[in-house]
Design a protein around this motif. Sequence first.
Motif, PDB file in Angstrom:
ATOM      1  N   LEU A   7       0.845  -1.192   0.000  1.00  4.28           N
ATOM      2  CA  LEU A   7       0.000   0.000   0.000  1.00  4.28           C
ATOM      3  C   LEU A   7       0.880   1.240   0.000  1.00  4.28           C
ATOM      4  CD1 LEU A   7      -2.682  -1.098   2.588  1.00  4.28           C
ATOM      5  CD2 LEU A   7      -2.844  -1.149   0.095  1.00  4.28           C
ATOM      6  N   ASN A   8       0.420   2.253  -0.691  1.00  2.00           N
ATOM      7  CA  ASN A   8       1.160   3.504  -0.788  1.00  2.00           C
ATOM      8  C   ASN A   8       0.140   4.639  -0.812  1.00  2.00           C
ATOM      9  OD1 ASN A   8       3.499   5.005  -1.029  1.00  2.00           O
ATOM     10  ND2 ASN A   8       3.454   5.008  -3.251  1.00  2.00           N
ATOM     11  N   ASN A   9       0.523   5.834  -0.419  1.00  2.62           N
ATOM     12  CA  ASN A   9      -0.388   6.972  -0.499  1.00  2.62           C
ATOM     13  C   ASN A   9      -0.465   7.467  -1.936  1.00  2.62           C
ATOM     14  OD1 ASN A   9      -0.860   6.883   2.214  1.00  2.62           O
ATOM     15  ND2 ASN A   9       0.607   8.461   2.716  1.00  2.62           N
ATOM     16  N   CYS A  10      -1.666   7.799  -2.356  1.00  2.67           N
ATOM     17  CA  CYS A  10      -1.879   8.340  -3.694  1.00  2.67           C
ATOM     18  C   CYS A  10      -1.250   9.729  -3.782  1.00  2.67           C
ATOM     19  CB  CYS A  10      -3.382   8.433  -3.973  1.00  2.67           C
ATOM     20  SG  CYS A  10      -3.775   9.229  -5.535  1.00  2.67           S
ATOM     21  N   GLY A  14      -3.910  11.595  -1.704  1.00  3.44           N
ATOM     22  CA  GLY A  14      -3.361  11.239  -0.407  1.00  3.44           C
ATOM     23  C   GLY A  14      -4.003  10.025   0.233  1.00  3.44           C
ATOM     24  N   TYR A  15      -5.018   9.464  -0.405  1.00 11.33           N
ATOM     25  CA  TYR A  15      -5.694   8.287   0.120  1.00 11.33           C
ATOM     26  C   TYR A  15      -4.804   7.056  -0.067  1.00 11.33           C
ATOM     27  CZ  TYR A  15      -9.748   5.344   1.191  1.00 11.33           C
ATOM     28  OH  TYR A  15     -10.618   4.463   1.769  1.00 11.33           O
ATOM     29  N   ASN A  28       3.959   1.005  -9.699  1.00 11.23           N
ATOM     30  CA  ASN A  28       2.699   1.322 -10.357  1.00 11.23           C
ATOM     31  C   ASN A  28       1.672   1.564  -9.264  1.00 11.23           C
ATOM     32  OD1 ASN A  28       3.651   0.830 -13.052  1.00 11.23           O
ATOM     33  ND2 ASN A  28       3.612  -1.333 -12.554  1.00 11.23           N
ATOM     34  N   VAL A  29       0.951   2.681  -9.334  1.00  8.69           N
ATOM     35  CA  VAL A  29      -0.014   3.056  -8.304  1.00  8.69           C
ATOM     36  C   VAL A  29      -1.400   3.146  -8.922  1.00  8.69           C
ATOM     37  CG1 VAL A  29      -0.665   4.828  -6.628  1.00  8.69           C
ATOM     38  CG2 VAL A  29       1.746   4.354  -7.058  1.00  8.69           C
ATOM     39  N   ARG A  30      -2.400   2.584  -8.221  1.00 10.75           N
ATOM     40  CA  ARG A  30      -3.788   2.682  -8.659  1.00 10.75           C
ATOM     41  C   ARG A  30      -4.632   3.061  -7.447  1.00 10.75           C
ATOM     42  NH1 ARG A  30      -5.342  -2.499 -10.970  1.00 10.75           N
ATOM     43  NH2 ARG A  30      -4.185  -1.766 -12.759  1.00 10.75           N
ATOM     44  N   CYS A  31      -5.281   4.219  -7.524  1.00 11.37           N
ATOM     45  CA  CYS A  31      -6.107   4.717  -6.422  1.00 11.37           C
ATOM     46  C   CYS A  31      -7.581   4.509  -6.757  1.00 11.37           C
ATOM     47  CB  CYS A  31      -5.830   6.198  -6.167  1.00 11.37           C
ATOM     48  SG  CYS A  31      -6.814   6.881  -4.817  1.00 11.37           S
TER      49      CYS A  31
END
Length: 53
Positions: A7-10, A14-15, A28-31
């Motif tokens: 998990l990482n902050n968007c 910031g979610y 790779n980030v997906r919010c």
Amino acid sequence: MVTTRFLNNCPRCGYVAEAWSEDGVFVNVRCKMCGYEGRLPHPDLKNGAWRVG
């Protein structure tokens, strides 16, 4: 290669967002909150970290 999921902050809202790395250099980030999808430098490499893993 092995895919690492965490998990990482968007960066946009910031979610908490789903993140995964296949090469240990980029993430790779997906919010699900704001719909952001993108690629960021791995958080372990901030401040000049010299190794990954």
